[in-house]
Scaffold this active site. Structure first.
Site, PDB file in Angstrom:
ATOM      1  N   ASP A  15       0.772  -0.960   0.058  1.00  0.00           N
ATOM      2  CA  ASP A  15      -0.295   0.022   0.121  1.00  0.00           C
ATOM      3  C   ASP A  15       1.168   0.956   0.083  1.00  0.00           C
ATOM      4  O   ASP A  15       1.848   1.078   0.940  1.00  0.00           O
ATOM      5  CB  ASP A  15      -1.074   0.074   1.131  1.00  0.00           C
ATOM      6  CG  ASP A  15      -2.208   0.991   1.514  1.00  0.00           C
ATOM      7  OD1 ASP A  15      -3.190   0.540   0.685  1.00  0.00           O
ATOM      8  OD2 ASP A  15      -2.052   1.753   0.956  1.00  0.00           O
ATOM      9  N   ASP A 112      -3.864   2.532  -4.783  1.00  0.00           N
ATOM     10  CA  ASP A 112      -2.673   2.706  -4.629  1.00  0.00           C
ATOM     11  C   ASP A 112      -2.195   0.885  -3.683  1.00  0.00           C
ATOM     12  O   ASP A 112      -1.290   1.062  -2.892  1.00  0.00           O
ATOM     13  CB  ASP A 112      -2.531   3.689  -3.448  1.00  0.00           C
ATOM     14  CG  ASP A 112      -2.657   3.427  -2.217  1.00  0.00           C
ATOM     15  OD1 ASP A 112      -3.185   2.933  -1.763  1.00  0.00           O
ATOM     16  OD2 ASP A 112      -1.702   4.081  -1.551  1.00  0.00           O
ATOM     17  N   GLU A 113      -3.021   0.192  -4.125  1.00  0.00           N
ATOM     18  CA  GLU A 113      -2.305  -1.329  -2.940  1.00  0.00           C
ATOM     19  C   GLU A 113      -2.830  -2.495  -4.580  1.00  0.00           C
ATOM     20  O   GLU A 113      -3.550  -2.490  -5.008  1.00  0.00           O
ATOM     21  CB  GLU A 113      -3.583  -1.992  -2.042  1.00  0.00           C
ATOM     22  CG  GLU A 113      -4.940  -1.223  -2.867  1.00  0.00           C
ATOM     23  CD  GLU A 113      -5.801  -1.922  -1.204  1.00  0.00           C
ATOM     24  OE1 GLU A 113      -5.455  -2.788  -0.634  1.00  0.00           O
ATOM     25  OE2 GLU A 113      -6.552  -0.965  -0.683  1.00  0.00           O
TER      26      GLU A 113
END
Ligand code: TTP
Ligand code: MG
Length: 357
Positions: A15, A112-113
């Site tokens: 993340d 974002d992960e």
């Protein structure tokens, strides 16, 4: 404690740290060390919510989903910036290409992960993480936090434990010492309503949840979710990585700066949202059979109207026609509208798209 997993997997969850804000800091180093808030139009006197805040701004109690106006009250000297989705999507593609260099089994979770399956890799955890962190720093100059465990549930919890720039490895033995003291909300799929129900049963920590017999949970939450909670509290999770992802729907919504009662303005905004959502639909190579219009009145009452076509549509004029026929079924006289949204559903893949990484 040992887990009943015959072939332990090695799953990594990554993340990015304060993602949108970090991208902004990277391209404008003058922002470094100052409180930065990203959200809406970047103007705290206007409507909109915080998408993210950097760690400096979080010290003032600013967090995602807080109204921008409240964020301004908490920290008037913060720098407010608008959301530049294209720049973040580009950074997202780049960090995922670093992961794909390590293993082809990657689940793309969001901007974002991502999860990566390391079960077949020979290198040790520390070495792989060092390679990933260095690769991401080289390509986009940003830091991330990584968690490694034997399944997705624990890997995701782990990546959040030592933010920013963290690396946390959770083993089966850690379930008792590190997972059980945490509050139940840390478990994936456990939302505020379940949290409330459990609180009423005097269950606050994951350890307390793990002490409940499966029958109690099944009786209270049903066979499927009850069993899920029973297993999750023990750190058990055998969900596979989903390596190809099909969207269920594509949508856009917007909040008016001032509540709107003018039909032309409302219709114009719906036409604009339709244009954006159709561009997204085409870009991803899909056609849609269902169009749903969402309207939120100034008193926050929200309604949806849907139209379904026999054939899958991709043309903007056809989809707009359906959106407008939904609008005809909405009562607008004497009412003000706060938000409108357009969602395309019942998607069918009609062309191949290729992702550039
Ligand atoms: P997060 O990973 O939840 O947050 P973050 O990366 O900013 O910070 P952290 O270091 O705690 O991971 O979300 C990733 C991005 O998604 C975030 O930068 C902005 C966006 N986002 C929203 O737009 N709205 C939201 O409510 C949340 C939670 C995130
Ligand atoms: Mg993040």
């Amino acid at each position: 404690m040992t887990l009943p997993d015959p072939s332990p997997r090695r799953i990594l969850h990554l993340d990015m740290d304060a993602f949108f804000a970090s991208v902004e800091e990277r391209r404008n180093p003058a922002l470094k060390g100052k409180p930065v808030v990203i959200g809406g139009l970047g103007d705290p006197s206007k409507r909109g919510v915080v998408s993210t805040a950097n760690y400096e701004a979080r010290k003032f109690g600013i967090y995602s989903s807080l109204p921008l106006k409240t964020a301004y009250k908490l920290c008037p000297r913060a720098i407010f910036l608008p959301v530049d989705y294209d720049a973040y999507a580009e950074a997202s593609r780049r960090f995922k290409s670093v992961l794909l260099d390590i293993s082809a089994i990657m689940e793309d979770v969001g901007i974002d992960e991502a999860y990566l399956d390391l079960s077949q890799e020979r290198a040790g955890n520390e070495e792989i993480c060092a390679r990933i962190k260095a690769g991401i720093y080289e390509r986009i100059g940003l830091t991330c936090s990584i968690g490694i465990a034997q399944n997705k549930l624990l890997a995701k919890i782990a990546s959040d434990m030592e933010k920013p720039d963290g690396l946390t490895i959770l083993t089966a033995e850690d379930v008792e010492n590190r997972l059980w003291p945490m509050v139940v909300r840390k478990l994936y799929g456990l939302g505020p309503r379940t949290e409330e129900t459990l609180k009423a049963m005097n269950i606050v920590t994951i350890g307390q949840l793990a002490a409940l017999p499966v029958d109690t949970l099944v009786k209270r939450f049903g066979p499927s979710y009850g069993r899920y909670l029973y297993e999750a509290a023990r750190g058990i999770d055998d969900r596979p990585l989903v390596t190809s992802w099909e969207p269920k729907s594509i949508s856009r919504e917007t909040t008016f700066q001032l509540d709107e009662k003018n039909w032309q303005a409302i219709a114009g905004t719906i036409a604009e949202l339709t244009r954006e959502v159709v561009a997204d639909l085409k870009g991803r190579g899909y056609a849609a059979r269902n169009v749903t219009l969402k309207i939120r009145y100034s008193d926050f009452r929200t309604l949806t109207r849907a139209c379904t076509s026999r054939e899958a549509l991709q043309r903007e004029d056809e989809i707009r026609r359906l959106a407008f026929s939904c609008l005809k079924r909405v009562e607008l006289t004497g009412r003000k509208v706060r938000l409108v949204g357009v969602r395309l559903g019942h998607l069918e893949k009609i062309a191949k798209t290729c992702t550039v990484v």
